[in-house]
Scaffold this motif. Structure first.
Motif, mmCIF file in Angstrom:
data_model
loop_
_atom_site.group_PDB
_atom_site.id
_atom_site.type_symbol
_atom_site.label_atom_id
_atom_site.label_comp_id
_atom_site.label_asym_id
_atom_site.label_seq_id
_atom_site.Cartn_x
_atom_site.Cartn_y
_atom_site.Cartn_z
ATOM 1 N N ILE A 24 59.075 74.560 44.887
ATOM 2 C CA ILE A 24 57.324 73.287 44.631
ATOM 3 C C ILE A 24 57.515 72.561 46.412
ATOM 4 N N LYS A 25 57.092 72.909 47.015
ATOM 5 C CA LYS A 25 57.055 72.364 48.434
ATOM 6 C C LYS A 25 55.952 71.729 48.396
ATOM 7 N N PRO A 26 54.870 70.640 47.603
ATOM 8 C CA PRO A 26 53.587 69.961 48.933
ATOM 9 C C PRO A 26 53.882 69.204 49.968
ATOM 10 N N THR A 27 52.850 69.259 50.532
ATOM 11 C CA THR A 27 52.138 68.790 51.642
ATOM 12 C C THR A 27 51.124 67.322 51.358
ATOM 13 N N TYR A 28 51.401 66.295 51.086
ATOM 14 C CA TYR A 28 50.617 65.230 50.711
ATOM 15 C C TYR A 28 49.486 64.617 52.267
ATOM 16 N N SER A 29 48.861 64.769 52.125
ATOM 17 C CA SER A 29 48.060 64.158 53.449
ATOM 18 C C SER A 29 47.469 62.794 53.119
ATOM 19 N N PHE A 30 47.523 62.255 54.189
ATOM 20 C CA PHE A 30 47.237 60.637 53.794
ATOM 21 C C PHE A 30 46.092 60.162 54.358
ATOM 22 N N THR A 31 45.349 58.845 54.196
ATOM 23 C CA THR A 31 44.852 58.105 55.082
ATOM 24 C C THR A 31 45.395 56.797 54.895
ATOM 25 N N ALA A 32 45.480 55.780 56.014
ATOM 26 C CA ALA A 32 45.851 54.967 56.329
ATOM 27 C C ALA A 32 44.870 54.012 56.336
ATOM 28 N N LEU A 33 45.072 52.365 55.181
ATOM 29 C CA LEU A 33 43.232 51.659 55.351
ATOM 30 C C LEU A 33 44.065 50.153 55.594
ATOM 31 N N TYR A 34 43.184 49.518 55.679
ATOM 32 C CA TYR A 34 43.356 47.908 55.634
ATOM 33 C C TYR A 34 43.813 47.210 53.661
ATOM 34 N N ASP A 35 44.657 46.740 54.036
ATOM 35 C CA ASP A 35 45.127 45.593 52.830
ATOM 36 C C ASP A 35 44.378 44.753 52.812
ATOM 37 N N GLY A 36 43.803 44.486 53.500
ATOM 38 C CA GLY A 36 42.804 42.453 53.164
ATOM 39 C C GLY A 36 43.854 41.491 54.011
ATOM 40 N N THR A 37 45.231 42.017 54.612
ATOM 41 C CA THR A 37 46.134 40.948 54.816
ATOM 42 C C THR A 37 47.098 41.371 56.287
ATOM 43 N N ASN A 38 47.589 42.924 56.123
ATOM 44 C CA ASN A 38 48.702 43.184 56.555
ATOM 45 C C ASN A 38 48.459 44.671 57.521
ATOM 46 N N GLN A 39 47.675 44.336 58.471
ATOM 47 C CA GLN A 39 47.371 45.437 60.283
ATOM 48 C C GLN A 39 48.930 46.166 60.266
ATOM 49 N N PRO A 40 48.153 47.783 60.254
ATOM 50 C CA PRO A 40 49.859 48.260 60.896
ATOM 51 C C PRO A 40 50.817 48.023 61.391
ATOM 52 N N VAL A 41 51.354 48.329 62.241
ATOM 53 C CA VAL A 41 52.661 47.745 62.843
ATOM 54 C C VAL A 41 53.701 48.491 63.325
ATOM 55 N N ILE A 42 53.918 48.795 64.353
ATOM 56 C CA ILE A 42 55.309 49.475 64.981
ATOM 57 C C ILE A 42 55.945 48.302 65.634
ATOM 58 N N SER A 43 57.754 48.799 65.452
ATOM 59 C CA SER A 43 58.738 47.812 65.048
ATOM 60 C C SER A 43 59.414 48.367 66.197
ATOM 61 N N TYR A 44 59.510 48.096 67.102
ATOM 62 C CA TYR A 44 60.958 48.608 68.332
ATOM 63 C C TYR A 44 61.936 48.003 69.024
ATOM 64 N N ILE A 45 63.166 48.268 68.070
ATOM 65 C CA ILE A 45 64.456 47.442 68.366
ATOM 66 C C ILE A 45 65.216 48.284 69.429
ATOM 67 N N SER A 46 65.355 47.847 70.893
ATOM 68 C CA SER A 46 65.995 48.301 71.198
ATOM 69 C C SER A 46 66.954 47.039 72.647
ATOM 70 N N THR A 47 67.171 47.739 73.847
ATOM 71 C CA THR A 47 68.335 47.013 74.340
ATOM 72 C C THR A 47 67.436 45.990 75.971
ATOM 73 N N ASP A 48 65.648 47.155 75.623
ATOM 74 C CA ASP A 48 64.478 46.931 77.132
ATOM 75 C C ASP A 48 64.241 45.137 76.771
ATOM 76 N N THR A 49 64.138 44.563 77.663
ATOM 77 C CA THR A 49 63.980 43.131 77.729
ATOM 78 C C THR A 49 62.949 42.303 77.674
ATOM 79 N N ALA A 50 61.887 43.646 78.771
ATOM 80 C CA ALA A 50 61.024 43.690 78.909
ATOM 81 C C ALA A 50 59.615 44.885 78.875
ATOM 82 N N VAL A 51 58.918 44.818 78.138
ATOM 83 C CA VAL A 51 57.361 46.120 77.547
ATOM 84 C C VAL A 51 57.698 47.051 78.796
#
Length: 328
Positions: free
Chosen positions: A301-328
């Motif tokens: 069985i291989k279900p595919t779960y689709s989802f929607t992201a919402l605001y939890d009232g406190t925390n915003q969605p974030v993309i974290s990126y760790i690299s050797t880049d010293t500037a964006v």
């Protein structure tokens, strides 16, 4: 001379100081395909004139210009910061981790007004001469990230731009050493925010972030060019998780419609100390839209779960990126 095919193409980007003002690119993307084009609106005068069977060529006028298209590329261990900043909206300064060569970029969801790019495309003629197409006033209106069994972490970026300037000098491309993130580094986690645990059985995951904007701000006195688009609707974040049915974790969430935090991350080689190359999307609250598992023959069985992201009232969605880049 460059090779007279796509092998000789290039794509450079840089942040703009002001919307629609060209800046020479300083970073060059290794992309898989792109579709950036100048879109023009024309009107043809066609008044009745005895004996005239065709409209006059000098009575056709160019009334508007804009840029549309997309860029597809692998997510790599360096060089992603400018695109991520243009997508998420927060002005980011990489933070050095301890006294190492690892730097953390925290791209928190925010208004992206003022986050504009010049994107310069080099398109080779068959003769090997590379033509310049510099797209200015480029805004990221959406992006999708996906990774599946045996594959790379891929991304697709939707672009809206002000116009195309073909009078600039094509920048000389340079490509520092980069590595792609891939399925072998992937983990998908769910649970209480900041305490998520890994889901077993995940075969594919995708997340799409859409930034609705008023991209039709054409006003008199602007020479047929638009002003910077403004956010005009709520951000929409959706996605899916394809997995073998090894647990009921997501299935139960579908039934109850309860929220869970979802983390999608690729962790690569160590940079220094305890800091590894990392690309992480954190969605503090998602809800499962569909689908519960179904039996379709003898296969696992291989279900595919689709989802929607919402605001939890406190925390915003974030993309974290760790690299050797010293500037964006």
């Amino acid at each position: 001379m460059a090779i007279g095919s796509g092998l000789g193409g290039q794509l450079g980007i840089v942040a703009e100081v002001s919307y629609g003002t060209f800046v020479a690119p300083t970073r060059f993307l290794e992309f898989t395909k792109e579709s950036l084009v100048l879109k023009k609106t024309v009107e043809q005068s066609a008044g009745v004139a005895a004996g005239r069977l065709l409209a006059l060529s000098d009575r056709r006028v160019l009334t508007q210009k804009e840029v549309t298209g997309s860029i597809d590329l692998e997510v790599t261990n360096t060089g992603m910061g400018l695109l991520l900043q243009a997508l998420m909206g927060t002005s980011v300064t990489p933070v050095q981790q301890a006294a190492t060569t690892a730097y953390l970029q925290t791209h928190t969801l925010a208004d992206s007004f003022g986050k504009n790019l010049t994107i310069q495309k080099g398109v080779p003629l068959t003769t090997g001469t590379v033509t310049d197409k510099s797209f200015v006033g480029c805004k990221v209106t959406g992006a999708e990230f996906s990774c599946e069994v045996g594959g790379m972490l891929m991304s697709s970026w939707e672009i809206d731009g002000k116009t195309c300037d073909e009078t600039q000098t094509l920048a000389t491309a340079s490509y520092p050493s980069r590595r792609p993130f891939h399925f072998g580094q992937l983990a998908v986690k769910a649970g209480t925010f900041a305490s998520e645990t890994a889901l077993d059985g995940v075969r594919k995951v995708s997340v799409k972030i859409e930034r609705p904007m008023s991209t039709d701000r054409f006003y008199a006195g602007q020479a047929g060019l638009k002003k910077e688009p403004i956010a005009n609707d709520l951000v929409k974040i959706t996605g899916s998780v394809e997995m073998d049915y090894v647990s009921t974790t997501l299935d139960d969430l579908h039934t109850s419609d309860a929220a869970t935090s979802l983390v999608i991350e690729c962790v690569g080689p160590n940079i220094a100390s305890t800091y590894d190359e990392t690309f992480r999307i954190t969605l503090p609250a998602i809800k499962i839209d569909e689908a519960p598992p179904v039996i379709d023959g003898f296969e696992v069985i291989k279900p595919t779960y689709s989802f929607t992201a919402l605001y939890d009232g406190t925390n915003q969605p974030v993309i974290s990126y760790i690299s050797t880049d010293t500037a964006v």
